[in-house]
Each structure stands twice: as C-alpha cells, then as structure tokens.
Design an enzyme around this catalytic site. Structure first.
Site, mmCIF file in Angstrom:
data_model
loop_
_atom_site.group_PDB
_atom_site.id
_atom_site.type_symbol
_atom_site.label_atom_id
_atom_site.label_comp_id
_atom_site.label_asym_id
_atom_site.label_seq_id
_atom_site.Cartn_x
_atom_site.Cartn_y
_atom_site.Cartn_z
ATOM 1 N N ASN A 1 -7.835 3.953 8.895
ATOM 2 C CA ASN A 1 -7.273 2.845 9.662
ATOM 3 C C ASN A 1 -7.443 3.019 11.171
ATOM 4 O OD1 ASN A 1 -5.381 4.862 8.529
ATOM 5 N ND2 ASN A 1 -3.918 4.023 9.985
ATOM 6 N N GLY B 1 0.810 -1.208 0.000
ATOM 7 C CA GLY B 1 0.000 0.000 0.000
ATOM 8 C C GLY B 1 0.850 1.268 0.000
ATOM 9 N N THR B 2 1.928 1.243 0.743
ATOM 10 C CA THR B 2 2.793 2.419 0.837
ATOM 11 C C THR B 2 3.349 2.780 -0.532
ATOM 12 O OG1 THR B 2 3.384 1.844 3.103
ATOM 13 C CG2 THR B 2 4.891 3.322 1.933
ATOM 14 N N CYS C 1 3.326 6.864 21.976
ATOM 15 C CA CYS C 1 4.450 7.041 22.890
ATOM 16 C C CYS C 1 5.642 6.183 22.479
ATOM 17 C CB CYS C 1 4.047 6.689 24.311
ATOM 18 S SG CYS C 1 2.680 7.696 24.887
ATOM 19 N N HIS D 1 -1.661 -7.684 2.487
ATOM 20 C CA HIS D 1 -1.640 -8.228 3.854
ATOM 21 C C HIS D 1 -2.787 -7.731 4.728
ATOM 22 C CE1 HIS D 1 0.158 -4.961 6.481
ATOM 23 N NE2 HIS D 1 0.505 -4.491 5.310
ATOM 24 N N GLN E 1 -7.610 -0.072 3.650
ATOM 25 C CA GLN E 1 -8.443 -0.632 4.721
ATOM 26 C C GLN E 1 -9.790 -1.156 4.219
ATOM 27 O OE1 GLN E 1 -7.961 -1.237 8.010
ATOM 28 N NE2 GLN E 1 -5.856 -0.515 7.977
ATOM 29 N N SER F 1 -3.605 -3.191 -0.568
ATOM 30 C CA SER F 1 -2.500 -3.956 0.002
ATOM 31 C C SER F 1 -2.960 -5.368 0.321
ATOM 32 C CB SER F 1 -2.011 -3.267 1.274
ATOM 33 O OG SER F 1 -1.027 -4.061 1.901
ATOM 34 N N THR G 1 11.935 -7.532 -11.183
ATOM 35 C CA THR G 1 11.290 -8.833 -11.361
ATOM 36 C C THR G 1 10.129 -8.950 -10.381
ATOM 37 O OG1 THR G 1 13.373 -9.782 -12.076
ATOM 38 C CG2 THR G 1 11.690 -11.337 -11.312
HETATM 39 C C1 LIG Z 1 -1.599 -0.494 6.138
HETATM 40 C C2 LIG Z 1 -1.953 0.751 5.428
HETATM 41 C C3 LIG Z 1 -1.103 1.285 4.454
HETATM 42 C C4 LIG Z 1 0.246 0.688 4.150
HETATM 43 O O1 LIG Z 1 0.162 -0.502 3.422
HETATM 44 P P1 LIG Z 1 1.447 -1.463 3.373
HETATM 45 O O2 LIG Z 1 1.067 -2.544 2.425
HETATM 46 O O3 LIG Z 1 1.649 -1.956 4.775
HETATM 47 O O4 LIG Z 1 2.592 -0.640 2.888
HETATM 48 C C5 LIG Z 1 -1.511 2.417 3.776
HETATM 49 N N1 LIG Z 1 -2.693 3.001 4.044
HETATM 50 C C6 LIG Z 1 -3.541 2.511 4.966
HETATM 51 C C7 LIG Z 1 -4.836 3.184 5.207
HETATM 52 C C8 LIG Z 1 -3.194 1.374 5.701
HETATM 53 O O5 LIG Z 1 -4.025 0.913 6.629
#
Ligand SMILES: *Cc1c(COP(=O)(O)O)cnc(C)c1O
Length: 384
Positions: free
Chosen positions: A146, A66-67, A320, A196, A174, A194, A232
């Site tokens: 999130n 996602g990032t 924190c 995962h 999300q 994403s 790749t």
């Molecule tokens: C987890 C998350 C990401 C990041 O996704 P990754 O696959 O972990 O890099 C980006 N945006 C939101 C809203 C997320 O919850």
C-alpha cells in the site's frame, strides 16, 4: 490522488445496493420470499467476487473488510492447529492488519520470523527459502504494498511454502480489482480483499479460502458464512462489493493502461523537476498509477498540508499525526534513513483522475518542495 486509501462507490454498485436497503431488506437466513431475495443477492455477489479472482464461490467468505479477512486467515489457521512449536512467517512491509497479528502471536509464544525485503521492498524468494523450518505452519506475504506499490513475486513465494507443507496467505487488498489476480495461478491457499479499495462500499471484504484449508471460527454465534464468520450478512454491502468486483474485472485492462501512463509521467516529471527526489518501491513491478516519492530535507506532513490547500489530496508514510515521530516501518524496511523517510508522499491515482489533474500536480508540487526547503533547517545542513 489517494486511491490507495479508499475509492468512491461506483454508481452502478450503489444502484445495485439500493433495493437491498429498502424493498428487499430480508435476512438471508429467513425461509420466506424476502429472505430468499436477500440470499440470492448475497450468492450472486459471491459469484461475482469469485470470478474476479478465479475462485469457486464456495471458497469466498464475506467479512467486514480487509482487516478482518487478514485476522481470520492468520488466527483462524493458527487456532485450527495444535499450539505447540508452530513457526509462522511474514514480511517487514505488511499492512498493520497482518503485522500486528504476528506481533500478538509472538507475544503468545509462537515462533515468528519477519522477513527483510530488498531496497525495492521485495521479499526475495531465497530469503523465504532460507527462513522455512520443518514446523513452519503459515507464510503470509502481501501481494501489492500500500505504501510503495511494490508487487511481490507471490507465485514463487507460494510455491516455496507449498513445497514445505506450509499454508500460504496473501493480503491482496491493494491488488484485487487493480491488476489481474488469479488465485489458482498464484497458487495461494488464502487471499484477503476489501471492497472499498475497488470502488465498492466500506465495511465489507472477503477471504478466499482454498477448498480443503481448515480454519477455526473467529466469531461465534449463528452459522453464517460456513460457520467461520457468524452474524447476519451485510447484504447491501456485499451486493455492492459484488457489483464493484464485476465492474472492476470488465474495466481492468483499460484502466491499468491509462493509470500506468499517468503514473510513469507523474513519477518521471517530478523526479526531473525536483532535485534530491527518490522513487520508493520497485520501479517496474508496481501498482499502475502508484507513485511514492521521498523528497530530501522536507517533512511529508508539511507537503500534504500544502497540497491540500491547493486541492490535492495525497498521503504520506511519515506518521507524525499518529503521535509517533517514527517514519513508516515500510520505508525503514527498504533501508531509507529516518531523515529521508520523513519526506515521503504517496500519490495513488484512480479511475476518475484526468490528464489535467496529473498535470496540475506536476505544476504545483515543485514549487511546494522549493518553498518548504527554503524554510528547512535540514536543507541548510544538506547544503542546497
Ligand atoms: C486498506 C488495506 C487493508 C485494510 O482493509 P480494510 O477493508 O480497510 O479493513 C489491509 N491491507 C492492505 C494492504 C490495505 O491497503
């Protein structure tokens, strides 16, 4: 109780991946039989992911998650345009994978607007309408938050951007796999997801790019992924992502219903049993099974540690651990005072959670809050 952080790989997705780690380990760019087997795996996954969001397979670009999808969407679009005088818009409640890109572009001299949200964490369409300028190039607003679970009115927001000729991107990490997401119905130009977060493996995701949207490449090298993302392909990861997307689509309505019930029960019970509790986010337009609460006079981190001792894993919006004493930007953006935002926790339910587990949380959490409040100097000031 922390499925918004990540999810386990579905066993069927794992099974789909296995051959691509061992027997069919070819490079999808190779001409020979094994290369073509890997290519077929990647292209099947592209169809599966596309189907989940009602896109065409050619509109899906696989990334490392996602990032990277967010970075590619925003920086790729900006780099494909002339640099002068571009105005770009995002919201105050974005994930850092969007917000930090906007901060970077702001430092580079771009005109950046960060939209405020209402107390439910929603970007009101009128707010976007007022912020649009003739030179607004891009609007990026997340689909579901999130931290507080709020689902944004993306269809309306995207329509505003489109009418003014701006490109609309949404971080849907999300929401994809958890609630119905249809890129055509939403009317978005780009959408990040994403693997995962939807029971696929970590380290893989994708960007949907509507046909005709021009982006500059972010990674130079080979010409994989329509030259937008060289390197790749992560074949096993992509295959697992595709299988997980397929399963998510098939199980969606049943899972949504169950998790919504659990979420309502959990949220209602905890608010009833624990005084001075605030539900954060939108009470109605929120992710199923996502419960985010602030307990006054206590520290979110202390709650998490005590929950963890009882075998319950959750998360908090107070950061924190990251070395900063500031509560999350999302909780501040919805107008919570610092001291209240510090007492936040997020319980995000997933497929494997049972009614017994939800009951266990309801049984354990009130006692934890009571004990922490007895030790809390904030509680004395608040006179309980
Ligand atoms: C987890 C998350 C990401 C990041 O996704 P990754 O696959 O972990 O890099 C980006 N945006 C939101 C809203 C997320 O919850």
């Amino acid at each position: 109780m922390d499925h918004s952080a990540t999810t386990p790989v579905d066993l069927r997705a794992l099974q789909a991946m296995e051959p691509y780690l061992t027997e069919e380990y070819g490079n999808p760019s190779s001409i020979h039989r094994m290369g073509q087997a890997a290519r077929n795996g990647v292209e099947t996954a592209r169809e599966q992911v596309a189907r989940l969001i009602n896109a065409a397979p050619a509109e899906i670009i696989f990334t490392s998650g996602g990032t990277e999808a967010n970075n590619l969407a925003i920086l790729g679009l900006i780099e494909a345009m002339p640099p002068q005088g571009q105005h770009i818009i995002t919201s105050a409640v974005e994930h850092h994978a969007v917000l930090d890109v906007f901060t970077y572009l702001g430092r580079k001299g771009y005109d950046v607007t960060i939209l405020p949200v209402n107390r439910y964490g929603m970007v009101e369409p009128e707010t976007l309408e007022r912020a649009m300028k003739p030179n607004t190039a891009l609007v990026s607003i997340m689909h579901a938050n999130n931290e507080i679970g709020t689902i944004q009115p993306i269809k309306q927001l995207a329509a505003i951007a489109r009418h003014r000729g701006a490109v609309f991107h949404t971080d849907a990490v999300q929401s994809v796999g958890r609630i119905p997401v249809d890129v055509k119905d939403l009317g978005v130009d780009m959408l990040s997801c994403s693997s995962h977060k939807l029971y696929g493996p970590k380290g893989v995701g994708c960007l949907y790019i509507k046909k005709g949207t021009r982006l500059a490449r972010r990674v130079y090298g080979g010409s994989q992924e329509r030259k937008l993302r060289s390197g790749t392909e992560n074949v096993p990861g992509i295959v697992g992502f595709g299988a997980a997307a397929d399963i998510a689509g098939k199980r969606m309505s049943e899972t949504m219903e169950r998790l919504s019930d659990f979420g309502r029960y959990l949220s209602g019970s905890l608010q009833r049993l624990i005084p001075d509790t605030i539900l954060t986010g939108d009470p109605v337009n929120r992710l199923p099974g996502h419960v985010s609460l602030c307990f006054k006079y206590v520290e979110g981190e202390s709650i998490l540690l005590m929950l963890d001792q009882m075998g319950i894993m959750a998360s908090s919006g107070s950061a924190c651990t990251s070395g900063s004493l500031d509560p999350s930007h999302v909780l501040l953006a919805i107008g919570l005072p610092h001291e209240v935002a510090h007492g936040s926790i997020r319980l995000s339910l997933g497929r494997s959670n049972t009614r017994e587990e939800v009951d266990y949380v309801v049984q354990v959490l009130p006692g934890i809050i009571e004990r922490l409040r007895m030790m809390s100097p904030m509680a004395e000031e608040g006179k309980i």
